[in-house]
Design a protein around this motif. Sequence first.
Motif, PDB file in Angstrom:
ATOM      1  N   ARG A  71     -43.796 -22.466 -10.110  1.00 59.47           N
ATOM      2  CA  ARG A  71     -44.945 -21.605  -9.787  1.00 59.47           C
ATOM      3  C   ARG A  71     -46.117 -22.428  -9.258  1.00 59.47           C
ATOM      4  O   ARG A  71     -46.774 -22.020  -8.295  1.00 59.47           O
ATOM      5  CB  ARG A  71     -45.364 -20.796 -11.016  1.00 59.47           C
ATOM      6  N   LEU A  72     -46.366 -23.584  -9.858  1.00 55.09           N
ATOM      7  CA  LEU A  72     -47.458 -24.442  -9.383  1.00 55.09           C
ATOM      8  C   LEU A  72     -47.196 -24.935  -7.960  1.00 55.09           C
ATOM      9  O   LEU A  72     -48.102 -24.942  -7.123  1.00 55.09           O
ATOM     10  CB  LEU A  72     -47.645 -25.645 -10.319  1.00 55.09           C
ATOM     11  N   ALA A  74     -45.365 -23.449  -5.700  1.00 51.11           N
ATOM     12  CA  ALA A  74     -45.496 -22.294  -4.808  1.00 51.11           C
ATOM     13  C   ALA A  74     -46.967 -22.014  -4.514  1.00 51.11           C
ATOM     14  O   ALA A  74     -47.335 -21.748  -3.368  1.00 51.11           O
ATOM     15  CB  ALA A  74     -44.830 -21.063  -5.416  1.00 51.11           C
ATOM     16  N   ARG A  75     -47.808 -22.101  -5.537  1.00 49.51           N
ATOM     17  CA  ARG A  75     -49.254 -21.885  -5.331  1.00 49.51           C
ATOM     18  C   ARG A  75     -49.852 -22.946  -4.430  1.00 49.51           C
ATOM     19  O   ARG A  75     -50.681 -22.648  -3.581  1.00 49.51           O
ATOM     20  CB  ARG A  75     -49.994 -21.869  -6.663  1.00 49.51           C
ATOM     21  N   ARG A  76     -49.413 -24.179  -4.608  1.00 52.48           N
ATOM     22  CA  ARG A  76     -49.916 -25.284  -3.755  1.00 52.48           C
ATOM     23  C   ARG A  76     -49.540 -25.060  -2.296  1.00 52.48           C
ATOM     24  O   ARG A  76     -50.304 -25.330  -1.400  1.00 52.48           O
ATOM     25  CB  ARG A  76     -49.378 -26.626  -4.219  1.00 52.48           C
ATOM     26  N   GLN A  78     -49.029 -22.193  -0.879  1.00 45.67           N
ATOM     27  CA  GLN A  78     -49.718 -21.020  -0.350  1.00 45.67           C
ATOM     28  C   GLN A  78     -51.197 -21.282  -0.134  1.00 45.67           C
ATOM     29  O   GLN A  78     -51.833 -20.581   0.642  1.00 45.67           O
ATOM     30  CB  GLN A  78     -49.557 -19.833  -1.299  1.00 45.67           C
ATOM     31  N   ALA A  79     -51.749 -22.279  -0.810  1.00 46.89           N
ATOM     32  CA  ALA A  79     -53.191 -22.559  -0.706  1.00 46.89           C
ATOM     33  C   ALA A  79     -53.503 -23.081   0.686  1.00 46.89           C
ATOM     34  O   ALA A  79     -52.777 -23.891   1.245  1.00 46.89           O
ATOM     35  CB  ALA A  79     -53.595 -23.585  -1.753  1.00 46.89           C
TER      36      ALA A  79
END
Length: 83
Positions: A71-72, A74-76, A78-79
């Motif tokens: 999840r981390l 994936a967030r990175r 997308q940022a």
Amino acid sequence: MRWMTRAACQDADPGLFFPITGETSQQGPADDQARRICQACPVQPACLDWALRTGEPDGLWGGTTPAERRRLRARRQQAPATA
């Protein structure tokens, strides 16, 4: 990776961080104990960064499970990039 020599988990049971049963949705006592070790670790940020950069698929690294690291990452991804 000299940070590993200063890790709080050096003398801990590897089974706390790499359980044989694999990843489960419920936390158990071993998971809690491993996370407490990570929380007090002076190199926790470096450990987590390494696990995220290398895509480490197993174990508890930097206080995170494989699912939490996915999840981390994936967030990175997308940022938006900052200049």
